[in-house]
Design a protein around this motif. Structure first.
Motif, PDB file in Angstrom:
ATOM      1  N   GLY A  22      40.730  49.041  23.001  1.00  0.00           N
ATOM      2  CA  GLY A  22      41.203  49.836  24.126  1.00  0.00           C
ATOM      3  C   GLY A  22      40.132  49.970  25.177  1.00  0.00           C
ATOM      4  N   SER A  23      40.157  49.102  26.167  1.00  0.00           N
ATOM      5  CA  SER A  23      39.050  49.069  27.123  1.00  0.00           C
ATOM      6  C   SER A  23      39.551  48.750  28.518  1.00  0.00           C
ATOM      7  CB  SER A  23      38.021  48.013  26.679  1.00  0.00           C
ATOM      8  OG  SER A  23      36.974  47.916  27.616  1.00  0.00           O
ATOM      9  N   LEU A  24      38.904  49.378  29.489  1.00  0.00           N
ATOM     10  CA  LEU A  24      39.134  49.056  30.898  1.00  0.00           C
ATOM     11  C   LEU A  24      37.998  48.216  31.468  1.00  0.00           C
ATOM     12  CD1 LEU A  24      40.468  52.529  32.037  1.00  0.00           C
ATOM     13  CD2 LEU A  24      41.762  50.407  32.143  1.00  0.00           C
ATOM     14  N   ASN A  25      37.049  47.811  30.624  1.00  0.00           N
ATOM     15  CA  ASN A  25      35.951  46.965  31.081  1.00  0.00           C
ATOM     16  C   ASN A  25      36.493  45.624  31.562  1.00  0.00           C
ATOM     17  OD1 ASN A  25      34.276  49.003  30.216  1.00  0.00           O
ATOM     18  ND2 ASN A  25      33.716  48.002  28.309  1.00  0.00           N
ATOM     19  N   GLY A  26      35.999  45.181  32.684  1.00  0.00           N
ATOM     20  CA  GLY A  26      36.444  43.905  33.229  1.00  0.00           C
ATOM     21  C   GLY A  26      37.819  43.939  33.867  1.00  0.00           C
ATOM     22  N   MET A  27      38.364  45.135  34.104  1.00  0.00           N
ATOM     23  CA  MET A  27      39.677  45.235  34.728  1.00  0.00           C
ATOM     24  C   MET A  27      39.620  44.687  36.149  1.00  0.00           C
ATOM     25  SD  MET A  27      42.831  46.046  34.387  1.00  0.00           S
ATOM     26  CE  MET A  27      42.795  46.939  32.835  1.00  0.00           C
ATOM     27  N   SER A  28      40.608  43.882  36.493  1.00  0.00           N
ATOM     28  CA  SER A  28      40.681  43.285  37.827  1.00  0.00           C
ATOM     29  C   SER A  28      42.118  43.375  38.321  1.00  0.00           C
ATOM     30  CB  SER A  28      40.223  41.822  37.784  1.00  0.00           C
ATOM     31  OG  SER A  28      41.092  41.046  36.974  1.00  0.00           O
ATOM     32  N   TRP A  29      42.298  43.041  39.609  1.00  0.00           N
ATOM     33  CA  TRP A  29      43.643  43.081  40.168  1.00  0.00           C
ATOM     34  C   TRP A  29      44.562  42.108  39.427  1.00  0.00           C
ATOM     35  CZ3 TRP A  29      44.325  47.180  42.863  1.00  0.00           C
ATOM     36  CH2 TRP A  29      43.330  47.691  43.708  1.00  0.00           C
ATOM     37  N   ALA A  30      44.082  40.884  39.166  1.00  0.00           N
ATOM     38  CA  ALA A  30      44.913  39.879  38.501  1.00  0.00           C
ATOM     39  C   ALA A  30      45.271  40.300  37.082  1.00  0.00           C
ATOM     40  CB  ALA A  30      44.184  38.535  38.488  1.00  0.00           C
ATOM     41  N   LYS A  31      44.333  40.922  36.396  1.00  0.00           N
ATOM     42  CA  LYS A  31      44.567  41.316  35.006  1.00  0.00           C
ATOM     43  C   LYS A  31      45.525  42.497  34.902  1.00  0.00           C
ATOM     44  CE  LYS A  31      42.104  42.832  30.844  1.00  0.00           C
ATOM     45  NZ  LYS A  31      40.777  43.161  30.269  1.00  0.00           N
ATOM     46  N   GLY A  32      45.431  43.441  35.810  1.00  0.00           N
ATOM     47  CA  GLY A  32      46.202  44.665  35.674  1.00  0.00           C
ATOM     48  C   GLY A  32      47.535  44.700  36.398  1.00  0.00           C
ATOM     49  N   LEU A  33      47.709  43.875  37.423  1.00  0.00           N
ATOM     50  CA  LEU A  33      48.902  43.994  38.255  1.00  0.00           C
ATOM     51  C   LEU A  33      50.222  43.744  37.518  1.00  0.00           C
ATOM     52  CD1 LEU A  33      47.944  42.607  41.799  1.00  0.00           C
ATOM     53  CD2 LEU A  33      48.781  44.881  41.209  1.00  0.00           C
ATOM     54  N   PRO A  34      50.340  42.700  36.658  1.00  0.00           N
ATOM     55  CA  PRO A  34      51.650  42.507  35.987  1.00  0.00           C
ATOM     56  C   PRO A  34      52.084  43.730  35.184  1.00  0.00           C
ATOM     57  CG  PRO A  34      50.259  40.559  35.734  1.00  0.00           C
ATOM     58  CD  PRO A  34      49.392  41.627  36.324  1.00  0.00           C
ATOM     59  N   ALA A  35      51.189  44.267  34.368  1.00  0.00           N
ATOM     60  CA  ALA A  35      51.548  45.439  33.567  1.00  0.00           C
ATOM     61  C   ALA A  35      51.715  46.674  34.443  1.00  0.00           C
ATOM     62  CB  ALA A  35      50.478  45.686  32.501  1.00  0.00           C
TER      63      ALA A  35
END
Length: 344
Positions: A198-211
């Protein structure tokens, strides 16, 4: 002292809204706190060692390195923490209301484990992208919900029975998740293990936008169905009398709660405590699905700030922080409101 209602419009007119100043002030305070936490998230830490202010981006001559750090690293992490925290908070409120038990959280009844399994299948076996992971998590969460429902022998959503079955399903899916991680190659297994913490490390627009797109759509639907949920809390007979299709509404709200928790799990991995505690805190602030979502957003962003800076320069997975807090909260909850030993 009870909040005093103010009616905007008239009961028999085209406009009829109920406004409570105290609750409106609470909502404004929560929004202000969320904005303050986002500002802290943007300013905390070093910005290339130059002492730059992140709000210098408002000027046209802002350096490109500052734009990268703030706009592409810190801003998506803070905003997605709010979105996925809101999704977990609303999901917990839906399950606790439907199951009518403060332990009725997707963390405990196996739905998060199902989402974890679905996402791991996509990561380790199919090697899919962020959109495929989000879809796999939703399918896995819905599958776990269907399994728990079938094993509860159709006795409804209330009572300790469903929670105990969910705990058992969660344990079984945990073994499946471990097997999926062990059979993967080393690089994939390491990435899956970090995601599983369970981590938000390395979160980016591409990684988070679909979900995040799925979560935002589900949050809007949840707000639209909030009135039906309040009517269901009066009892099935009363809700049916008031024109609510009880079975269809329960199934829709259950699916919505699974989708909300699965969307957050797809992007951040399984994060405990938020869905469990946010509704309880929100009830002390006046209750409501939207207030549970706001509290969940504040909890996840606050926990992520703690995970980033409490042990600097080392960063912890936010799931580790929420699990520690959640363990203490769960013990206190059980001590204050002990659950019956016999299923009901």
């Amino acid at each position: 002292m009870p909040a005093r209602d103010h009616l905007i419009g008239s009961l028999d007119g085209p406009l009829s809204l109920r406004w409570q100043p105290r609750r409106a002030l609470i909502d404004l305070a929560c929004i202000a706190l969320a904005l303050a936490l986002v500002a802290i998230a943007l300013r905390s830490g070093r910005l290339g060692g130059d002492g730059a202010d992140p709000f210098a981006l408002l000027r046209s001559d802002a350096p490109s390195r500052l734009q990268t750090i703030v706009l592409h690293w810190r801003l998506p992490r803070a905003l997605f923490a709010l979105v996925f925290g809101a999704a977990l908070g609303m999901s917990g409120a839906l399950f606790q209301s439907l199951i009518r038990n403060p332990l009725g959280s997707p963390d405990l009844v196996g739905f998060n484990s199902g989402a974890h399994t679905g996402a791991l299948v996509v990561i380790t076996l199919l090697h899919g992208g962020h959109g495929a992971i989000a879809l796999g998590a939703i399918v896995g969460g819905l599958g776990a919900a269907a399994l728990v429902w079938l094993l509860s022998a159709g006795r409804g959503l209330q009572g300790l029975r469903l929670i105990l079955i969910g705990v058992g399903v969660s344990a079984l899916l945990g073994a499946v998740n471990l097997w999926l991680s062990l059979r993967a190659d080393l690089d994939t297994a390491m990435g899956a293990a970090l995601w599983g913490a369970g981590s938000l490390n390395g979160m980016s627009w591409a990684k988070g936008l679909p979900a995040a797109a799925i979560a935002v759509a589900a949050l809007c639907i949840g707000c639209a169905l909030a009135r039906r949920l309040r009517l269901l809390e009066l009892g099935d007979a009363s809700a049916g009398t008031l024109g609510v299709p009880v079975r269809a509404t329960r199934n829709a709200l259950l699916a919505l709660g699974v989708i909300l928790s699965a969307a957050a799990t797809a992007a951040c991995g399984p994060i405990a405590f938020v869905a469990l505690a946010a509704p309880a805190i929100a009830r002390r602030l006046g209750g409501g699905l939207h207030r549970s979502a706001v509290v969940g957003a504040l909890l996840l962003l606050g926990a992520d700030l703690l995970a980033q800076h409490a042990f600097a320069p080392h960063q912890l997975p936010v799931g580790l922080v929420t699990s520690c807090l959640g363990g203490v909260y769960l013990v206190v909850l059980l001590l204050r409101r002990p659950a019956p030993l016999a299923p009901t």
